[in-house]
Design an enzyme around this catalytic site. Structure first.
Site, short mmCIF file in Angstrom:
data_model
loop_
_atom_site.label_atom_id
_atom_site.label_comp_id
_atom_site.label_asym_id
_atom_site.label_seq_id
_atom_site.Cartn_x
_atom_site.Cartn_y
_atom_site.Cartn_z
CB THR A 155 -0.99 0.03 1.19
OG1 THR A 155 -0.26 -0.19 2.40
CG2 THR A 155 -2.08 -1.01 1.05
CG HIS A 202 -2.42 -15.66 -4.52
ND1 HIS A 202 -2.95 -14.78 -3.62
CD2 HIS A 202 -2.83 -16.89 -4.11
CE1 HIS A 202 -3.66 -15.45 -2.70
NE2 HIS A 202 -3.61 -16.72 -2.98
CB SER A 210 -7.03 -9.51 6.00
OG SER A 210 -7.19 -10.27 4.82
P1 OAD Z 1 -6.24 -7.76 2.43
O1 OAD Z 1 -6.70 -6.51 1.77
O2 OAD Z 1 -7.25 -8.76 2.81
O3 OAD Z 1 -5.45 -7.40 3.78
C1 OAD Z 1 -4.44 -6.43 3.81
C2 OAD Z 1 -4.16 -6.07 5.25
O4 OAD Z 1 -3.06 -5.18 5.29
C3 OAD Z 1 -5.34 -5.37 5.96
O5 OAD Z 1 -5.62 -6.04 7.18
C4 OAD Z 1 -4.82 -3.94 6.20
O6 OAD Z 1 -5.24 -3.41 7.44
C5 OAD Z 1 -3.32 -4.15 6.23
N1 OAD Z 1 -2.51 -3.01 5.78
C6 OAD Z 1 -2.70 -2.17 4.73
N2 OAD Z 1 -1.70 -1.29 4.61
C7 OAD Z 1 -0.83 -1.54 5.63
C8 OAD Z 1 0.39 -0.96 6.07
N3 OAD Z 1 0.97 0.07 5.41
N4 OAD Z 1 0.98 -1.49 7.18
C9 OAD Z 1 0.42 -2.52 7.85
N5 OAD Z 1 -0.74 -3.12 7.47
C10 OAD Z 1 -1.36 -2.64 6.38
O7 OAD Z 1 -5.08 -8.36 1.50
P2 OAD Z 1 -4.43 -9.82 1.54
O8 OAD Z 1 -4.44 -10.38 2.91
O9 OAD Z 1 -3.15 -9.74 0.83
O10 OAD Z 1 -6.16 -13.07 -3.76
O11 OAD Z 1 -5.48 -10.60 0.64
C11 OAD Z 1 -5.20 -11.91 0.28
C12 OAD Z 1 -5.76 -12.25 -1.08
O12 OAD Z 1 -7.11 -11.78 -1.20
C13 OAD Z 1 -5.08 -11.59 -2.24
O13 OAD Z 1 -3.87 -12.21 -2.59
C14 OAD Z 1 -6.11 -11.70 -3.32
C15 OAD Z 1 -7.33 -11.31 -2.55
O14 OAD Z 1 -8.53 -11.86 -2.97
C16 OAD Z 1 -6.41 -13.36 -5.04
O15 OAD Z 1 -6.63 -12.50 -5.88
C17 OAD Z 1 -6.38 -14.82 -5.37
#
Ligand code: OAD
Ligand code: ZN
Length: 251
Positions: free
Chosen positions: A28, A120, A195
């Site tokens: 991000t 992924h 997340s």
């Molecule tokens: P999410 O959007 O579910 O979670 C990202 C997390 O990072 C959230 O809990 C935010 O609070 C946190 N966050 C954002 N910016 C941050 C920062 N600068 N410092 C600390 N924390 C921060 O994304 P993922 O867990 O990556 O899959 O999602 C997993 C998968 O869901 C992705 O790979 C994608 C999606 O559907 C596919 O497309 C197959």
């Protein structure tokens, strides 16, 4: 649960095997929205638009939407940030063994992480559904912009798909096996900017925890692993990771 930087740095230093598992939160700060936060990609797009069945049914429409979404992921000015760079520093220092990422944005590779498992896939690559030949997103984007929609393999004419895991597709088995092995072997498992909700990726912190690794979480918000984490920092990854690395240097 502790949020003490000194103790967490000491745990990284003393663990024999350290594995990091990253999600969209590491990117991000590079300007790429995550998925589930406010304004995230799943607020802008219906995940059904990127389902494998949609790709099969309507590859042209799929590619148009995908390239529109990629303007936020692969814009020219997007670069790795301090979080990606710190993971490289930790690897080079010999304290971090492997990075497993759910991200398709290529930023860990661009930063220089060597031991990298992209469970992924990688959006900078495109793959032919028929013959498996890989090409670059750049090449396919140029062809789409020149009017070739849907894009087809130049070797066999098969349909070209982003080399990423779409909804409705299996994760790459060899890479997932390597990721499960890494999670089992970890003494310390760092869950960073995710997340931890999406299966089967979220099975990795579960495997790590069940097989005796300590969990260290850095994420802005709580996750379902917060209760079992040895260390948890509800903070920005671009601040906490460099702080951990700087503290490590002084141990
Ligand atoms: P999410 O959007 O579910 O979670 C990202 C997390 O990072 C959230 O809990 C935010 O609070 C946190 N966050 C954002 N910016 C941050 C920062 N600068 N410092 C600390 N924390 C921060 O994304 P993922 O867990 O990556 O899959 O999602 C997993 C998968 O869901 C992705 O790979 C994608 C999606 O559907 C596919 O497309 C197959
Ligand atoms: Zn082909």
């Amino acid at each position: 649960m502790s949020d003490d930087i000194q103790q967490a740095a000491a745990a990284i230093e003393t663990a024999d095997t350290v594995v990091a598992f990253t999600g969209a939160g590491v990117s991000t700060a590079s300007g790429i929205p995550d998925f589930r936060s406010e304004g995230g990609l799943w607020e802008q797009y219906d995940p059904a638009e990127f389902h494998y069945q949609r790709f099969k049914r309507d590859p042209g429409g799929f590619w148009e939407k995908r390239l529109e979404m990629y303007e936020q992921v692969f814009a020219d000015d997007i670069e790795p940030n301090e979080a990606h760079e710190t993971l490289v520093t930790l690897e080079q220092r010999g304290v971090l063994d492997t990075v497993i990422t759910q991200n398709i944005d290529d930023l860990h590779g661009a930063a220089g992480t060597e031991s990298l498992l992209e469970i992924h896939g990688n959006g900078r690559r495109v793959v032919c559904e028929e013959c498996g030949k890989r090409s670059t997103l750049e090449d396919v984007t140029d062809r789409i912009e020149a009017g070739e929609l849907p894009p087809r393999c130049q070797t066999c004419g098969g349909p070209l798909k982003p080399d990423v895991v779409l909804f409705g597709e299996e994760l790459p088995e060899t890479t997932m096996q390597q990721a499960r092995t890494a999670a089992r072997e970890a003494d310390l498992f760092l869950a960073i900017g995710s997340s931890l909700t999406v299966e089967p990726a979220a099975s990795l912190p579960r495997i790590a925890h069940r097989t005796g690794s300590s969990l260290l979480i850095v994420n802005l918000e709580a996750t379902s692993f917060s209760d079992v984490a040895a260390f948890e920092f509800r903070s920005d990854v671009t601040e906490t990771l460099p702080e951990l690395a700087a503290t490590l240097e002084q141990l």
